[in-house]
Design a protein around this motif. Sequence first.
Motif, PDB file in Angstrom:
ATOM      1  N   VAL A  43       0.393 -49.300  -5.447  1.00  9.76           N
ATOM      2  CA  VAL A  43       1.826 -49.158  -5.684  1.00  9.76           C
ATOM      3  C   VAL A  43       2.087 -48.623  -7.091  1.00  9.76           C
ATOM      4  O   VAL A  43       3.016 -47.838  -7.294  1.00  9.76           O
ATOM      5  N   SER A  44       1.256 -48.995  -8.051  1.00 11.98           N
ATOM      6  CA  SER A  44       1.447 -48.481  -9.415  1.00 11.98           C
ATOM      7  C   SER A  44       1.208 -46.982  -9.498  1.00 11.98           C
ATOM      8  O   SER A  44       1.803 -46.300 -10.329  1.00 11.98           O
ATOM      9  N   GLU A  45       0.349 -46.463  -8.638  1.00 11.86           N
ATOM     10  CA  GLU A  45       0.114 -45.016  -8.597  1.00 11.86           C
ATOM     11  C   GLU A  45       1.289 -44.314  -7.925  1.00 11.86           C
ATOM     12  O   GLU A  45       1.751 -43.267  -8.395  1.00 11.86           O
ATOM     13  N   ALA A  46       1.783 -44.888  -6.832  1.00 14.92           N
ATOM     14  CA  ALA A  46       2.880 -44.260  -6.082  1.00 14.92           C
ATOM     15  C   ALA A  46       4.163 -44.231  -6.898  1.00 14.92           C
ATOM     16  O   ALA A  46       4.867 -43.212  -6.929  1.00 14.92           O
ATOM     17  N   ARG A  47       4.477 -45.305  -7.581  1.00 11.99           N
ATOM     18  CA  ARG A  47       5.749 -45.375  -8.308  1.00 11.99           C
ATOM     19  C   ARG A  47       5.801 -44.406  -9.485  1.00 11.99           C
ATOM     20  O   ARG A  47       6.873 -44.007  -9.912  1.00 11.99           O
ATOM     21  N   VAL A  54       3.536 -33.515  -5.765  1.00 12.01           N
ATOM     22  CA  VAL A  54       3.535 -33.173  -4.340  1.00 12.01           C
ATOM     23  C   VAL A  54       3.273 -31.680  -4.280  1.00 12.01           C
ATOM     24  O   VAL A  54       4.149 -30.864  -4.580  1.00 12.01           O
ATOM     25  N   VAL A  55       2.033 -31.325  -3.947  1.00  6.98           N
ATOM     26  CA  VAL A  55       1.583 -29.937  -4.004  1.00  6.98           C
ATOM     27  C   VAL A  55       1.228 -29.487  -2.588  1.00  6.98           C
ATOM     28  O   VAL A  55       0.211 -29.917  -2.030  1.00  6.98           O
ATOM     29  N   GLY A  56       2.084 -28.657  -2.018  1.00 11.14           N
ATOM     30  CA  GLY A  56       1.847 -28.205  -0.649  1.00 11.14           C
ATOM     31  C   GLY A  56       1.849 -29.399   0.290  1.00 11.14           C
ATOM     32  O   GLY A  56       2.813 -30.152   0.347  1.00 11.14           O
ATOM     33  N   ASN A  57       0.752 -29.590   1.000  1.00 13.17           N
ATOM     34  CA  ASN A  57       0.626 -30.710   1.929  1.00 13.17           C
ATOM     35  C   ASN A  57      -0.302 -31.786   1.390  1.00 13.17           C
ATOM     36  O   ASN A  57      -1.052 -32.415   2.146  1.00 13.17           O
ATOM     37  N   ALA A  58      -0.255 -32.003   0.077  1.00  9.97           N
ATOM     38  CA  ALA A  58      -1.100 -33.027  -0.542  1.00  9.97           C
ATOM     39  C   ALA A  58      -0.319 -33.750  -1.630  1.00  9.97           C
ATOM     40  O   ALA A  58       0.643 -33.226  -2.188  1.00  9.97           O
ATOM     41  N   ILE A  59      -0.768 -34.955  -1.912  1.00  6.26           N
ATOM     42  CA  ILE A  59      -0.239 -35.725  -3.035  1.00  6.26           C
ATOM     43  C   ILE A  59      -1.354 -35.853  -4.051  1.00  6.26           C
ATOM     44  O   ILE A  59      -2.469 -36.278  -3.717  1.00  6.26           O
ATOM     45  N   VAL A  60      -1.074 -35.441  -5.268  1.00  7.15           N
ATOM     46  CA  VAL A  60      -2.053 -35.496  -6.347  1.00  7.15           C
ATOM     47  C   VAL A  60      -1.762 -36.730  -7.188  1.00  7.15           C
ATOM     48  O   VAL A  60      -0.658 -36.893  -7.718  1.00  7.15           O
ATOM     49  N   ARG A  70      -9.335 -41.223 -12.813  1.00  9.64           N
ATOM     50  CA  ARG A  70      -9.817 -39.984 -12.197  1.00  9.64           C
ATOM     51  C   ARG A  70      -8.738 -39.434 -11.280  1.00  9.64           C
ATOM     52  O   ARG A  70      -8.166 -40.171 -10.475  1.00  9.64           O
ATOM     53  N   THR A  71      -8.479 -38.147 -11.404  1.00 11.61           N
ATOM     54  CA  THR A  71      -7.501 -37.490 -10.535  1.00 11.61           C
ATOM     55  C   THR A  71      -8.078 -37.377  -9.135  1.00 11.61           C
ATOM     56  O   THR A  71      -9.263 -37.099  -8.958  1.00 11.61           O
ATOM     57  N   ARG A  72      -7.212 -37.604  -8.147  1.00  9.42           N
ATOM     58  CA  ARG A  72      -7.624 -37.373  -6.762  1.00  9.42           C
ATOM     59  C   ARG A  72      -6.437 -36.814  -5.983  1.00  9.42           C
ATOM     60  O   ARG A  72      -5.292 -37.014  -6.352  1.00  9.42           O
ATOM     61  N   SER A  73      -6.773 -36.087  -4.931  1.00  8.91           N
ATOM     62  CA  SER A  73      -5.765 -35.469  -4.083  1.00  8.91           C
ATOM     63  C   SER A  73      -5.944 -35.995  -2.667  1.00  8.91           C
ATOM     64  O   SER A  73      -7.066 -36.048  -2.164  1.00  8.91           O
ATOM     65  N   VAL A  74      -4.836 -36.384  -2.038  1.00  5.64           N
ATOM     66  CA  VAL A  74      -4.893 -36.917  -0.675  1.00  5.64           C
ATOM     67  C   VAL A  74      -4.005 -36.054   0.216  1.00  5.64           C
ATOM     68  O   VAL A  74      -2.821 -35.862  -0.093  1.00  5.64           O
ATOM     69  N   PRO A  75      -4.564 -35.525   1.308  1.00  7.71           N
ATOM     70  CA  PRO A  75      -3.739 -34.745   2.240  1.00  7.71           C
ATOM     71  C   PRO A  75      -2.569 -35.592   2.765  1.00  7.71           C
ATOM     72  O   PRO A  75      -2.694 -36.795   2.950  1.00  7.71           O
ATOM     73  N   MET A  76      -1.447 -34.926   2.992  1.00 10.52           N
ATOM     74  CA  MET A  76      -0.248 -35.634   3.424  1.00 10.52           C
ATOM     75  C   MET A  76      -0.170 -35.721   4.942  1.00 10.52           C
ATOM     76  O   MET A  76      -0.222 -34.713   5.639  1.00 10.52           O
TER      77      MET A  76
END
Length: 178
Positions: A43-47, A54-60, A70-76
Amino acid sequence: MPKRDRHGQAEMWTEDQFHQVMAELSPKMRAIFSICFYTGCRVSEARQLKAEDVVGNAIVLRKETTKTKRTRSVPMHPQLKQILDEAELPTTGYLFPGRKSGCVTRQACDTALRVACDRLGLRGFSTHSNRRTWATKLDKAGVRLKTIQDLGGWTSMAALQRYLDVSEEEKVDAIAKL
């Protein structure tokens, strides 16, 4: 052991419980917890997400906001995209701005979830229920543990495995295979 007074592990959502709780939340809180549910983030990352994350169809998830730095990208997930579109979030700056400045607080998120769960008579759930449910659902769907680890940002397989739930039925089925 179910979570109680901030001790133990958070319960996992059934599909029905998750949707009931989401219906109790404001659009902003629904969007935050849906991000957690569909990406496995904390939740601390989402808030702390910004519109630019929000990059294209992913959340960075930027390294500045992740526990592991560490940066990570998750497909939406398509359902998440629809929820975010319906929430009418800002197009610049924080997706979830706070009342005065910065982003919404972790305490505000926690309170909103607790109030919704109390209204529904649900016990043992917390902001981490989304992360546990996400990891366990992917595991039960046959997704490689390494993939779950990378998407969820766990630093070790041992850390990830503490999140995974094993039902009594799965234990009985395992023994039956002997």
